[in-house]
Design an enzyme around this catalytic site. Sequence first.
Site, PDB file in Angstrom:
ATOM      1  N   ARG A 158       4.982  12.429  47.396  1.00 44.10           N
ATOM      2  CA  ARG A 158       5.974  11.422  47.750  1.00 44.10           C
ATOM      3  C   ARG A 158       5.259  10.072  47.834  1.00 44.10           C
ATOM      4  O   ARG A 158       4.068  10.006  48.148  1.00 44.10           O
ATOM      5  CB  ARG A 158       6.630  11.749  49.085  1.00 44.10           C
ATOM      6  CG  ARG A 158       7.340  13.096  49.129  1.00 44.10           C
ATOM      7  CD  ARG A 158       7.878  13.371  50.523  1.00 44.10           C
ATOM      8  NE  ARG A 158       8.577  14.652  50.620  1.00 44.10           N
ATOM      9  CZ  ARG A 158       8.013  15.806  50.969  1.00 44.10           C
ATOM     10  NH1 ARG A 158       6.708  15.826  51.269  1.00 44.10           N
ATOM     11  NH2 ARG A 158       8.714  16.920  51.023  1.00 44.10           N
ATOM     12  N   LYS A 182       6.683  15.462  55.488  1.00 42.60           N
ATOM     13  CA  LYS A 182       7.706  15.243  56.512  1.00 42.60           C
ATOM     14  C   LYS A 182       7.302  15.934  57.808  1.00 42.60           C
ATOM     15  O   LYS A 182       6.814  17.058  57.803  1.00 42.60           O
ATOM     16  CB  LYS A 182       9.055  15.772  56.016  1.00 42.60           C
ATOM     17  CG  LYS A 182       9.587  15.001  54.805  1.00 42.60           C
ATOM     18  CD  LYS A 182      10.932  15.523  54.361  1.00 42.60           C
ATOM     19  CE  LYS A 182      11.469  14.705  53.196  1.00 42.60           C
ATOM     20  NZ  LYS A 182      12.790  15.198  52.727  1.00 42.60           N
ATOM     21  N   ARG A 255       7.615  12.933  40.769  1.00 42.34           N
ATOM     22  CA  ARG A 255       7.546  14.178  41.555  1.00 42.34           C
ATOM     23  C   ARG A 255       8.360  15.284  40.865  1.00 42.34           C
ATOM     24  O   ARG A 255       7.902  16.420  40.750  1.00 42.34           O
ATOM     25  CB  ARG A 255       8.069  13.902  42.960  1.00 42.34           C
ATOM     26  CG  ARG A 255       7.978  15.067  43.947  1.00 42.34           C
ATOM     27  CD  ARG A 255       8.232  14.525  45.341  1.00 42.34           C
ATOM     28  NE  ARG A 255       8.653  15.550  46.294  1.00 42.34           N
ATOM     29  CZ  ARG A 255       7.828  16.321  46.987  1.00 42.34           C
ATOM     30  NH1 ARG A 255       6.518  16.199  46.807  1.00 42.34           N
ATOM     31  NH2 ARG A 255       8.287  17.207  47.851  1.00 42.34           N
ATOM     32  N   HIS A 278       7.450  21.806  50.209  1.00 40.82           N
ATOM     33  CA  HIS A 278       8.789  22.229  50.607  1.00 40.82           C
ATOM     34  C   HIS A 278       8.682  23.336  51.655  1.00 40.82           C
ATOM     35  O   HIS A 278       7.885  24.263  51.509  1.00 40.82           O
ATOM     36  CB  HIS A 278       9.577  22.767  49.404  1.00 40.82           C
ATOM     37  CG  HIS A 278      10.020  21.704  48.459  1.00 40.82           C
ATOM     38  ND1 HIS A 278      10.365  21.950  47.153  1.00 40.82           N
ATOM     39  CD2 HIS A 278      10.172  20.360  48.635  1.00 40.82           C
ATOM     40  CE1 HIS A 278      10.717  20.827  46.564  1.00 40.82           C
ATOM     41  NE2 HIS A 278      10.606  19.847  47.438  1.00 40.82           N
ATOM     42  N   TYR A 287      14.363  23.386  40.518  1.00 37.79           N
ATOM     43  CA  TYR A 287      13.610  23.009  39.330  1.00 37.79           C
ATOM     44  C   TYR A 287      13.637  24.107  38.275  1.00 37.79           C
ATOM     45  O   TYR A 287      13.496  23.841  37.088  1.00 37.79           O
ATOM     46  CB  TYR A 287      12.159  22.682  39.701  1.00 37.79           C
ATOM     47  CG  TYR A 287      12.031  21.466  40.578  1.00 37.79           C
ATOM     48  CD1 TYR A 287      12.130  20.189  40.045  1.00 37.79           C
ATOM     49  CD2 TYR A 287      11.828  21.595  41.951  1.00 37.79           C
ATOM     50  CE1 TYR A 287      12.033  19.073  40.853  1.00 37.79           C
ATOM     51  CE2 TYR A 287      11.726  20.489  42.759  1.00 37.79           C
ATOM     52  CZ  TYR A 287      11.831  19.231  42.207  1.00 37.79           C
ATOM     53  OH  TYR A 287      11.748  18.135  43.009  1.00 37.79           O
TER      54      TYR A 287
END
Length: 307
Positions: A158, A182, A255, A278, A287
Amino acid sequence: MAGTVDDAIARYLDHLTVERGSATNTVASYRRDLLRYNTFLAGRGVTTMSEVTEDDVRAFLVALRRGDPERGVPGLADSSVARTLVAARGFHKFCAAEGLTATDVAHSVRPPKPPRRLPKSLPIDDVLAILDAAGAVDGPRGLRDRALVELLYSCGARISEVTSLDLDDLDLEHRAVVLRGKGGKERIVPVGGPAIEAVDAYLVRGRPALVKKSTPALFLNIRGGRLSRQSAWQVLVDAAERAGVDKEVSPHTLRHSFATHLLDGGADVRVVQELLGHSSVTTTQVYTLVTVNTMREVYATSHPRAR
């Protein structure tokens, strides 16, 4: 148990920041959404938590979707409605758990399910052209920009993860980098050879010319401070423009491309999940739909008996 909505929102945002360690951008997004919710409640004469009912939450959902036709304010898209309502639902769940309200009045109010959108990725040739164009600027900035874009694509990172990198997060010898995702969750990601070379060139010939005072930041702006997320984003946009790539390009595009190219090359979806950071493989599996669609297109145009 009764208290003002203002005070309850402030407590919830503190909870997100301190106890859950939510990212700054996440907390800012929740603050905006809950300010909208609070304004809506105040317009209905609701100022204390004990006054809020399920009907208020449902009316808020309707208002988000409808907008304000009299003032020419359009309704929000389903994805924005869902995000805003998720903030309100999380807030009410917290209030019930903390004893600020007797019940969770938002529990039964479900956000609209947004349509599943497939991530947009770039062909490898376009990515390579952008990487080359990023380093086309002469001097330290060109070295920095090439290293920045190479890292974004090489790690599937990111934009905030790359701009927050410090020198100590890099291990050039073992070709790895520590990324903080995150909630401050750390992961170690391998770095490809071209990205290592670009970063090394920047560290030797670029960063020393940019640094003004002692700072741990890896990527610096022209004033010697940490490169901002917005400036790094602009670096990529400018590189795409110079490369002649006419598609919309953002850090998330790289990404998405990183993930899609790995899966096209035979990578296991759970490995890609770990690389992307993730928390659930379900997020990564979107994806696989991209690669399946690509296979279908190739089959339809290439196989003599496809039609």
